[in-house]
Design a protein around this motif. Structure first.
Motif, PDB file in Angstrom:
ATOM      1  N   ALA A   1     -18.168  -5.261  18.993  1.00  0.00           N
ATOM      2  CA  ALA A   1     -17.706  -6.743  19.499  1.00  0.00           C
ATOM      3  C   ALA A   1     -18.687  -7.825  19.280  1.00  0.00           C
ATOM      4  CB  ALA A   1     -17.201  -6.711  20.769  1.00  0.00           C
ATOM      5  N   CYS A   2     -19.677  -7.757  18.242  1.00  0.00           N
ATOM      6  CA  CYS A   2     -20.583  -8.686  17.949  1.00  0.00           C
ATOM      7  C   CYS A   2     -20.848  -8.967  16.469  1.00  0.00           C
ATOM      8  CB  CYS A   2     -22.018  -8.078  18.582  1.00  0.00           C
ATOM      9  SG  CYS A   2     -22.022  -7.767  20.429  1.00  0.00           S
ATOM     10  N   PRO A   3     -19.784  -9.857  16.008  1.00  0.00           N
ATOM     11  CA  PRO A   3     -20.060  -9.667  14.372  1.00  0.00           C
ATOM     12  C   PRO A   3     -21.091 -10.574  13.936  1.00  0.00           C
ATOM     13  CG  PRO A   3     -17.934 -11.171  15.412  1.00  0.00           C
ATOM     14  CD  PRO A   3     -18.617 -10.335  16.480  1.00  0.00           C
ATOM     15  N   GLY A   4     -21.654 -11.430  14.917  1.00  0.00           N
ATOM     16  CA  GLY A   4     -22.989 -12.038  14.189  1.00  0.00           C
ATOM     17  C   GLY A   4     -24.242 -11.023  14.159  1.00  0.00           C
ATOM     18  N   MET A   5     -23.964 -10.239  15.062  1.00  0.00           N
ATOM     19  CA  MET A   5     -25.168  -9.158  15.169  1.00  0.00           C
ATOM     20  C   MET A   5     -25.010  -8.227  13.998  1.00  0.00           C
ATOM     21  SD  MET A   5     -28.138  -8.619  16.546  1.00  0.00           S
ATOM     22  CE  MET A   5     -29.262  -7.541  16.110  1.00  0.00           C
TER      23      MET A   5
END
Ligand code: SF4
Length: 604
Positions: free
Chosen positions: A421-425
């Motif tokens: 749930a962390c698309p940026g990371m």
């Protein structure tokens, strides 16, 4: 130009030739130091070679601030063509070797060729020798450091590999000061392939700077500012472990081979558990916020712990006892194995065992089985044989659908942040220049505190901005980024430090451009060395797209492949790369890399 010794030390282990070369002003202006120098040298000198052959070279590279009396400046970059990924590989390491190399008058050392017998390089100012290493070959990094200090004195700087590097395990790293580690993408294996056990350095000269009085005064102020920061005391207590519980609460703690983001026994391992077990702390030279937390492990031996180690050797392998995690951490340091990759390999084996894909039984959290795997990796036998080339190759050996849960990007195992749930990371891991490492853009904290679930343009821009600073500026200076990130030490200090050291003003815009140049050059290196390059190589592992979290507040979440792909296209656009992630001709020319175009062959 001040701020540099101005020389490259070149040591050829095949013929024993040792030479000293000048670094051109153009090189200094365009690439600054550290990673910048390393990328340029590898582009110019190391193409189309087998990473474990004598044709590969390994570069030990400092920057214009290394070794100066400035906050956290005791670092260097070790770089080579990576045997783990087949592309550009590097890692920074805090070590007295970095400080001494500069005091001896060298900014960079390039080691090439291969010694016929085990050796080490001993540098004492102008005197450079290649010495026999039979008495330390086969010994752990700690034992070797002891022996080398006994032979050369306790004040030397040491970079050493363990038995895993000697056996060319592809995630073998380099160790210094009995616990500082660097060179995740197999820099220890490259040293091992050259029969190079260690480098010892002693420098007694002065690092030339433009305005020493001003530099010292600003250094004092910088150290003072760090000590006065609000988070300083907490950092001193927990170091990077301060993030552990936050990761658990936010479902990004690597758990059971990154299946989940929360661990039911996290309280047994978190920053407060560590505080309770802590007996000392240590860290890199010239740092006043040293983050190496020392505890007694389950075998009553001292071990230095940080978040990445505990995350990957704790919840990621189902281990719920901090002192047992310590045993694995310490053994990894002794054998010279990267703890992140090791944790990923162990988690992979445990899952393979659970699914019946391997004959051997290795249960989640089984300390004795893990210890055996570490020993076997150092000897390349048993399950060590299965994983010694990392999870990408292990999944080819194990078969089944294991490719989907071999947690790596470009062959480098994912650091300790679960990205369901962390698309940026996930984008940060996907586009990191060495494979899935957190060093270049740790965007996760910004992401979770802003618009966590979006795939927005702002998020992509943030990844690029952080890569410029973390992966470009700090890796080239070469100083530690943690004062800026963890206690909010002012970024404005660094151009001032550079000016006092070099006598030249460098604007923030120029420093950003430096980061872009380094990224474009490293990307070009990947393209040149991987003729089968495609944009899928910038994707995070399938698990995060295909298998939703089954526990915690974010149960049901997973990444969206199409939206990730859109982010990736935006990323390429910002960087001036084409739809396959290849730097465009005009981008290279604007960045002063016109000469690179020809090296890209059909891609150029
Ligand atoms: S903050 Fe930690 S990693 Fe950074 S220089 Fe200090 S001891 Fe080294």
């Amino acid at each position: 130009m001040k701020g540099y010794g101005g020389r490259i030390l070149r040591v050829n282990l095949s013929d024993g030739k040792i030479s000293k070369e000048e670094i051109s002003d153009e090189m200094r202006r365009k690439f600054l130091g550290g990673r910048g120098f390393a990328a340029k040298i590898l582009w110019d000198e190391v193409g189309g070679v087998d990473p474990l052959s004598e044709d590969n070279k390994i570069v030990f590279s400092t920057g214009p601030l290394t070794g100066l009396p400035l906050p956290s400046s005791g670092k260097m970059v070790i770089a080579s063509k990576s045997p783990l990924t087949g592309g550009y590989g590097d890692g920074n390491i805090g070590s007295m070797a970095a400080v001494h190399l500069r005091r001896a008058g060298y900014d960079v050392m390039i080691v090439e060729g291969r010694s016929e017998t085990p050796c080490y390089i001993a540098i004492q100012d102008e005197e450079v020798k290649i010495l026999g290493a039979r008495e330390i070959w086969g010994r752990t990094t700690f034992e070797s450091q002891d022996r080398l200090e006994a032979n050369h004195g306790k004040t030397i700087g040491v970079l050493v590999i363990g038995p895993a590097g000697e056996k060319m395990a592809r995630f073998a790293n380099v160790i210094s000061q009995r616990g500082r580690a660097g060179g995740r993408p197999g820099m220890g294996a490259v040293m091992g392939s050259k029969n190079l056990k260690a480098v010892v350095v002693k420098g007694t000269g002065k690092i030339p700077v433009f305005n020493e009085k001003k530099l010292r005064e600003m250094g004092r102020k910088g150290y003072g500012e760090i000590k006065g920061k609000e988070n300083y005391d907490f950092w001193i207590r927990q170091g990077t472990m301060q993030v552990f519980e936050w990761c658990n609460e936010n479902s990004c703690l690597p758990t059971l081979n990154f299946r989940e983001g929360t661990f039911q026994f996290s309280k047994r391992l978190d920053g407060y558990a560590l505080e309770g077990a802590k007996v000392d702390r240590k860290g890199c030279p010239l740092c006043n916020m040293q983050c190496g937390n020392i505890i007694k492990d389950a075998e009553n031996r001292n071990v230095e712990m940080d978040y990445e180690n505990v995350g990957m050797l704790g919840p990621n392998i189902g281990m719920d006892d901090l002192r047992k995690v310590g045993v694995l951490n310490r053994m990894a340091d002794e054998y010279g194995l990267d703890t992140i990759s090791l944790g990923s390999c162990l988690g992979f084996l445990m899952e393979a065992s659970e699914r019946g894909l391997i004959y051997e039984r290795i249960a989640w959290g089984d300390l004795d089985a893990c210890k055996k795997v570490i020993e076997d990796t150092g000897k390349r036998r048993g399950l060590g044989e299965t994983i010694y080339e990392g999870v990408r190759m292990a999944s080819q050996r194990v078969g089944g659908n294991s490719r989907d849960w071999a947690m790596h990007v470009k062959g480098l195992e994912v650091s300790a942040y679960n990205c369901h749930a962390c698309p940026g990371m996930a984008l940060s891991f996907g586009t990191s220049p060495i494979g899935a490492h957190h060093k270049d853009a740790w965007v996760i904290s910004w992401e979770i505190s802003t618009d966590r679930f979006s795939y927005s343009k702002e998020k992509v821009e943030k990844v690029v901005e952080l890569q410029r600073l973390r992966g470009g500026l700090f890796e080239s200076l070469t100083t530690c980024r943690l004062p800026w990130i963890e206690v909010d030490f002012g970024l404005h200090w660094y151009p001032k430090y550079l000016e006092a050291a070099m006598g030249e003003e460098i604007s923030q815009g120029e420093l950003f451009e430096l980061g872009d140049r380094i990224y474009a050059l490293i990307r070009s290196y990947w393209i040149r060395e991987n003729r089968s390059w495609n944009r899928e190589m910038d994707y995070p592992p399938s698990r995060w797209f295909e298998e939703p979290l089954s526990k915690g507040d974010l149960k049901g979440y997973k990444l969206d492949r199409a939206r990730y792909d859109e982010m990736l296209s935006r990323y390429y656009e910002i960087r001036g790369w084409d739809e396959n992630g290849i730097p465009k001709r005009e981008t290279l020319e604007v960045l002063g890399l016109g000469d690179v175009v020809g090296g890209l062959g059909k891609h150029g």
